[in-house]
Structures are given as structure tokens and as C-alpha cells.
Design a protein around this motif. Structure first.
Motif, PDB file in Angstrom:
ATOM      1  N   UNK A  62    -136.151  79.797  -4.831  1.00 31.72           N
ATOM      2  CA  UNK A  62    -134.712  79.946  -4.827  1.00 31.72           C
ATOM      3  C   UNK A  62    -134.466  80.092  -6.391  1.00 31.72           C
ATOM      4  N   UNK A  63    -133.519  81.303  -6.529  1.00 29.81           N
ATOM      5  CA  UNK A  63    -133.080  81.468  -8.082  1.00 29.81           C
ATOM      6  C   UNK A  63    -133.987  82.595  -8.511  1.00 29.81           C
ATOM      7  N   UNK A  64    -134.914  83.328  -7.998  1.00 29.90           N
ATOM      8  CA  UNK A  64    -135.845  84.243  -8.546  1.00 29.90           C
ATOM      9  C   UNK A  64    -135.405  85.621  -7.645  1.00 29.90           C
ATOM     10  N   UNK A  65    -134.834  86.382  -8.628  1.00 27.14           N
ATOM     11  CA  UNK A  65    -134.456  87.616  -7.905  1.00 27.14           C
ATOM     12  C   UNK A  65    -135.402  88.948  -8.489  1.00 27.14           C
ATOM     13  N   UNK A  66    -136.126  89.434  -7.608  1.00 27.29           N
ATOM     14  CA  UNK A  66    -136.845  90.536  -7.878  1.00 27.29           C
ATOM     15  C   UNK A  66    -136.328  91.755  -7.770  1.00 27.29           C
ATOM     16  N   UNK A  67    -136.590  92.908  -8.515  1.00 25.97           N
ATOM     17  CA  UNK A  67    -136.081  94.145  -8.442  1.00 25.97           C
ATOM     18  C   UNK A  67    -136.641  94.598  -7.216  1.00 25.97           C
ATOM     19  N   UNK A  68    -135.628  95.566  -6.531  1.00 24.59           N
ATOM     20  CA  UNK A  68    -135.841  96.370  -5.352  1.00 24.59           C
ATOM     21  C   UNK A  68    -135.760  97.671  -5.811  1.00 24.59           C
ATOM     22  N   UNK A  69    -136.932  98.323  -5.465  1.00 23.49           N
ATOM     23  CA  UNK A  69    -136.814 100.011  -5.422  1.00 23.49           C
ATOM     24  C   UNK A  69    -137.315 100.586  -4.252  1.00 23.49           C
ATOM     25  N   UNK A  70    -136.682 101.484  -4.014  1.00 16.98           N
ATOM     26  CA  UNK A  70    -136.992 102.348  -2.630  1.00 16.98           C
ATOM     27  C   UNK A  70    -137.286 103.762  -2.931  1.00 16.98           C
ATOM     28  N   UNK A  71    -138.346 104.213  -2.067  1.00 15.91           N
ATOM     29  CA  UNK A  71    -138.639 105.688  -2.260  1.00 15.91           C
ATOM     30  C   UNK A  71    -138.149 106.267  -0.977  1.00 15.91           C
ATOM     31  N   UNK A  72    -137.615 107.733  -1.288  1.00 12.69           N
ATOM     32  CA  UNK A  72    -137.043 108.358  -0.215  1.00 12.69           C
ATOM     33  C   UNK A  72    -137.827 108.471   1.038  1.00 12.69           C
ATOM     34  N   UNK A  73    -137.541 108.381   2.450  1.00  6.56           N
ATOM     35  CA  UNK A  73    -138.334 108.549   3.452  1.00  6.56           C
ATOM     36  C   UNK A  73    -138.482 110.044   3.708  1.00  6.56           C
ATOM     37  N   UNK A  74    -139.759 110.365   3.601  1.00  7.00           N
ATOM     38  CA  UNK A  74    -140.150 111.861   3.701  1.00  7.00           C
ATOM     39  C   UNK A  74    -140.722 111.915   5.109  1.00  7.00           C
TER      40      UNK A  74
END
Length: 82
Positions: A62-74
Motif C-alpha cells: 500500500x502506498x507504492x505506485x509503480x509506473x505503468x508503460x504500455x506497448x502498442x498491440x501489434x
């Protein structure tokens, strides 16, 4: 409860236990935003989280917020050789 932030400023919340893996967290996030988990990358600073490690290993709680990165769906791209 883990809250991830993406580059667009969206916050995605997922309920996980510390014994759950990063792969399971990615599945929960992917189900919420409609993206395959293979196209999701979670990281904090310069550490890219590996799918087979647990949330407890990376001290995600709780309280830890990782960064979210997405790649385009190819998967929709069709490449034809002529």
C-alpha cells in the motif's frame, strides 16, 4: 491495494497480496484497461519489474505506485511480403 500511474496520468487500482507475482498484477491491470499483459511494463525509477518475482520481493505494498508503460498491440498489424 496497488495503484499504478501511466504517462497519461491515469491511476489504475488493483487488489493483490504480497505473495502475488508481478505477472498476476499485470493480468489484473490488463483486464481493467483492455491490454494484453505482455504489452505492459511496470517499473520504478530504473528498475523494470520481472514477471516471476513477487510483490513482496520488490516491496510493493500500500502506498507504492509503480509506473505503468504500455506497448502498442501489434497483433492487428499484417505484414505481407511481396
Amino acid at each position: 491495494k496497488v495503484i499504478t500511474n501511466d504517462l497519461l496520468g491515469r491511476k489504475i487500482r488493483a487488489e493483490c497480496s504480497p505473495d502475488g507475482t508481478i505477472g498476476e498484477l499485470k493480468e489484473l491491470i490488463g483486464a481493467q484497461i483492455g491490454i494484453d499483459r505482455k504489452n505492459i511494463q511496470l517499473k520504478k525509477w530504473y528498475t523494470i519489474y520481472k514477471v516471476h518475482f513477487t510483490l513482496g520481493y520488490y516491496e510493493i505494498h500500500n502506498g507504492v505506485s509503480p509506473q505503468l508503460f504500455t506497448r502498442p498491440d501489434d497483433s492487428h498489424d499484417v505484414v505481407s511480403s511481396v
